[in-house]
Motif scaffolding. Structure first.
Motif, short mmCIF file in Angstrom:
data_model
loop_
_atom_site.label_atom_id
_atom_site.label_comp_id
_atom_site.label_asym_id
_atom_site.label_seq_id
_atom_site.Cartn_x
_atom_site.Cartn_y
_atom_site.Cartn_z
N GLN A 18 6.98 65.06 51.18
CA GLN A 18 8.40 64.57 51.27
C GLN A 18 8.59 63.48 50.46
O GLN A 18 10.00 63.10 50.06
N GLY A 19 7.74 62.73 50.11
CA GLY A 19 7.67 61.52 49.01
C GLY A 19 6.47 61.22 48.39
O GLY A 19 5.56 61.56 48.79
N VAL A 20 6.94 60.92 47.10
CA VAL A 20 5.77 60.42 46.54
C VAL A 20 5.80 59.13 45.80
O VAL A 20 6.81 58.78 45.31
N LEU A 21 4.66 58.28 46.00
CA LEU A 21 4.55 56.78 45.88
C LEU A 21 3.72 56.67 44.55
O LEU A 21 2.66 57.11 44.76
N PHE A 22 4.21 56.53 43.49
CA PHE A 22 3.52 56.45 42.23
C PHE A 22 3.22 54.70 42.14
O PHE A 22 3.94 53.83 42.32
N ALA B 291 7.74 61.59 36.31
CA ALA B 291 7.82 62.46 37.45
C ALA B 291 9.19 62.95 37.61
O ALA B 291 9.58 64.33 37.59
N LEU B 292 10.19 62.11 37.63
CA LEU B 292 11.57 62.45 37.77
C LEU B 292 11.98 63.58 36.61
O LEU B 292 12.66 64.49 37.18
N ARG B 293 11.45 63.34 35.38
CA ARG B 293 11.85 64.37 34.45
C ARG B 293 11.19 65.74 34.66
O ARG B 293 11.85 66.55 34.57
N ALA B 294 9.89 65.62 35.05
CA ALA B 294 9.21 67.01 35.42
C ALA B 294 9.76 67.57 36.59
O ALA B 294 9.91 68.87 36.53
N LEU B 295 10.20 67.04 37.84
CA LEU B 295 10.99 67.54 38.87
C LEU B 295 12.09 68.10 38.48
O LEU B 295 12.50 69.07 38.87
N GLU B 296 13.00 67.36 37.53
CA GLU B 296 14.17 68.06 37.12
C GLU B 296 14.00 69.22 36.35
O GLU B 296 14.72 70.23 36.48
N ARG B 297 12.97 69.30 35.50
CA ARG B 297 12.49 70.58 35.01
C ARG B 297 12.44 71.60 35.68
O ARG B 297 12.72 73.07 35.52
N ARG B 298 11.82 71.24 36.81
CA ARG B 298 11.32 72.45 38.00
C ARG B 298 12.34 72.82 38.86
O ARG B 298 12.12 73.54 39.70
N GLY B 299 13.38 71.94 38.78
CA GLY B 299 14.57 72.39 39.63
C GLY B 299 14.66 71.69 41.01
O GLY B 299 15.13 72.14 41.88
N VAL B 300 13.71 70.64 40.99
CA VAL B 300 13.40 69.96 42.33
C VAL B 300 14.23 68.83 42.30
O VAL B 300 14.48 67.92 41.39
N ARG B 301 15.34 68.75 43.82
CA ARG B 301 16.13 67.62 43.76
C ARG B 301 15.47 66.32 44.16
O ARG B 301 14.75 66.38 45.03
N VAL B 302 15.69 65.17 43.61
CA VAL B 302 15.49 63.85 43.81
C VAL B 302 16.58 63.11 44.42
O VAL B 302 17.50 62.81 43.49
N PRO B 303 16.75 62.57 45.63
CA PRO B 303 15.80 62.64 46.65
C PRO B 303 15.67 63.82 47.66
O PRO B 303 14.97 63.63 48.69
N GLU B 304 16.78 64.65 47.42
CA GLU B 304 17.19 65.70 48.67
C GLU B 304 15.86 66.29 48.94
O GLU B 304 15.39 66.68 50.10
N ILE C 210 12.58 65.93 47.27
CA ILE C 210 11.22 64.84 47.26
C ILE C 210 11.78 63.68 46.72
O ILE C 210 12.52 63.32 45.86
N ALA C 211 11.39 62.43 47.80
CA ALA C 211 11.86 61.01 47.19
C ALA C 211 10.73 60.64 46.20
O ALA C 211 9.43 61.01 46.34
N VAL C 212 11.22 59.64 45.36
CA VAL C 212 10.10 59.54 44.40
C VAL C 212 10.27 57.68 44.21
O VAL C 212 11.34 57.31 44.24
#
Length: 353
Positions: free
Chosen positions: A258-262, A271-284, A286-288
Motif C-alpha cells: 500500500q505504500g513504498v518508502l524509498f 519510482a513516481l515516473r515508473a508507476l505513472e508509465r504503468r498506470g498506477v496512481r499515486v497515492p490512490e 500506492i503511496a510513495v
C-alpha cells in the motif's frame, strides 16, 4: 617528533624522491607495483604531501577541503539539460553540502577545494587534497579509515554522515532513524496503511541502513511484521534504480504494498515516473515517500512526501567545526546530530503541495 618528509618516504619505499613526487603529481606515470609501495610507505609514516610553497612556509593554505563519493545521477542531469531553469531544482545531496560549505568557508575567509571520489580513481587523490588544505571534511564511505587516521595526524578532519568510525575526529550526522520512524508512523497511523515496503541501499550505506532501522522500529511499535532486510536494495540509489525497484514490486507475486518508502528522494522520483508509465496512481493505488528533501521533491507530480534533512547546514557546520579546531586543536572531539523534519505532501495522500 617532526613530520615525515618526502625523503623519508623515498627511503622507506626504496625509490628516488622524484618517483615519490610523480606518484602524487602524475600517478599514471608510475608502475602500479611501485606506486603501491610508495603509498604504503607514506601511510606507515603518516606522510601527507605539502600543497605549495606558501603552505611550506606558513603551515596554512587558506583552503578547506571536501571529499565525497560520486553521487552523479544521469536522469537528474538529463532533467537539467532539458530545462535550463531546472538546475537548482535538481541539486542533489552533495550539491547542497558543497553550497553550505562554500557559504560558510567564504564567511571565514577560506576557499574550498572539492574532490569527488571516483570509482577506480588514483589512490593518491585524497592525499593530494589533504596536502593542499588546512582542514578536511569527508563524507562517509569515501576515504578508507586507515587513510583518515594518517591525514588526521597532520590536519583537522570532520566526518559527515555515517557512523563515527574514528573516535578522536569531529563528526556530524542527521537523525536518520528518527526521521524514517516518524515517516513510517505517519503512513501507518494517519493513513491506515499496513502493507509497507522499504527500498534501501547497499548494506555499506550507513544513512540508508539507519533509515531502515527507523522503519523497523515503526513497524514494531505498530504491531506489524518487522522485516529483517529491506524488500529491495538499490546499488546506486538513483532515479533509474528507483524506477527498477518500483517495477519489481509491481511484478512481484502476492498483494501489492500500500505504500513504498524509498531510502532517498532520487529513487522515489524515479519510482513516481515508473508507476505513472504503468498506470498506477499515486497515492490512490500506492503511496510513495522519500528521504532528504532535495528541491526536486517539491516539483515532481505528485509532490513527494519526504523527510527533510538540513543538508546545507551539514556543510556549514563542518566548516564551523574545522575553523574551531584550527583555532583550538586541544579541545575534545565533537559529535553532532542535526534534527530532521517530516514534509507531508500529496504522494502519501495528504494533498499538500
Amino acid at each position: 617528533m617532526s613530520a615525515p618528509t618526502v625523503y623519508d618516504v623515498a627511503e622507506r619505499s626504496g625509490v628516488s624522491i622524484a618517483t615519490v613526487s610523480r606518484v602524487y603529481r602524475t600517478p599514471d606515470s608510475v608502475r602500479t607495483q611501485t606506486r603501491e609501495r610508495v603509498l604504503e610507505a607514506a601511510r606507515q609514516l603518516g606522510y601527507v604531501p605539502s600543497g605549495n610553497a606558501r603552505g611550506l612556509a606558513s603551515r596554512t593554505t587558506g583552503v578547506l577541503g571536501l571529499c565525497f563519493p560520486d553521487y552523479a545521477d544521469p536522469d537528474a542531469e538529463a532533467d537539467a539539460e532539458a530545462d535550463s531553469d531546472a538546475d537548482d531544482a535538481v541539486m542533489l545531496y552533495s550539491d547542497q553540502i558543497i553550497r553550505g560549505m562554500e557559504r560558510a568557508a567564504r564567511r571565514h575567509g577560506y576557499a574550498l577545494l572539492i574532490a569527488a571520489s571516483l570509482e577506480g580513481g588514483p589512490e593518491s587523490l585524497v592525499a593530494k587534497v589533504a596536502g593542499r588544505v588546512d582542514g578536511f571534511a569527508v563524507l562517509a564511505q569515501t576515504v578508507p579509515t586507515e587513510d583518515l587516521e594518517v591525514i588526521s595526524r597532520r590536519l583537522p578532519v570532520v566526518m559527515i554522515a555515517g557512523p563515527r568510525e574514528i573516535d578522536h575526529l569531529d563528526h556530524i550526522v542527521v537523525a536518520n532513524a528518527d526521521g524514517e520512524r516518524e515517516l513510517a508512523r505517519h503512513l501507518i497511523e494517519d493513513h491506515g496503511l499496513r502493507r509497507l515496503a522499504f527500498v534501501g541501499g547497499e548494506v555499506e550505506s550507513p544513512d540508508a541502513e539507519a533509515r531502515f532501522l527507523g522503519f523497523r522500529q515503526a513497524c514494531r511499535d505498530a504491531g506489524l511484521p518487522v522485516p529483517d532486510a529491506p524488500d529491495l536494495r538499490a546499488e546506486m540509489m538513483t532515479q533509474a534504480e528507483g524506477a527498477r525497484a518500483a517495477e519489481a514490486l509491481l511484478d512481484r507475486e502476492g498483494e501489492r504494498p500500500q505504500g513504498v518508502l524509498f531510502a532517498n528522494d532520487q529513487m522515489a522520483v524515479g519510482a513516481l515516473r515508473a508507476l505513472e508509465r504503468r498506470g498506477v496512481r499515486v497515492p490512490e493505488d500506492i503511496a510513495v515517500t522519500g528521504f532528504d528533501g532535495i528541491p526536486l521533491s517539491r516539483i515532481v507530480r505528485p509532490p513527494l512526501t519526504t523527510v527533510r534533512q538540513p543538508i546545507r547546514q551539514l556543510g556549514e557546520r563542518a566548516v564551523e567545526l574545522l575553523v574551531q579546531r584550527l583555532g583550538n586543536s586541544g579541545s575534545e572531539p565533537v559529535s553532532l546530530m542535526l534534527p530532521v523534519s517530516l514534509i507531508r505532501r500529496a504522494s502519501c495522500g495528504c494533498g499538500c503541495g
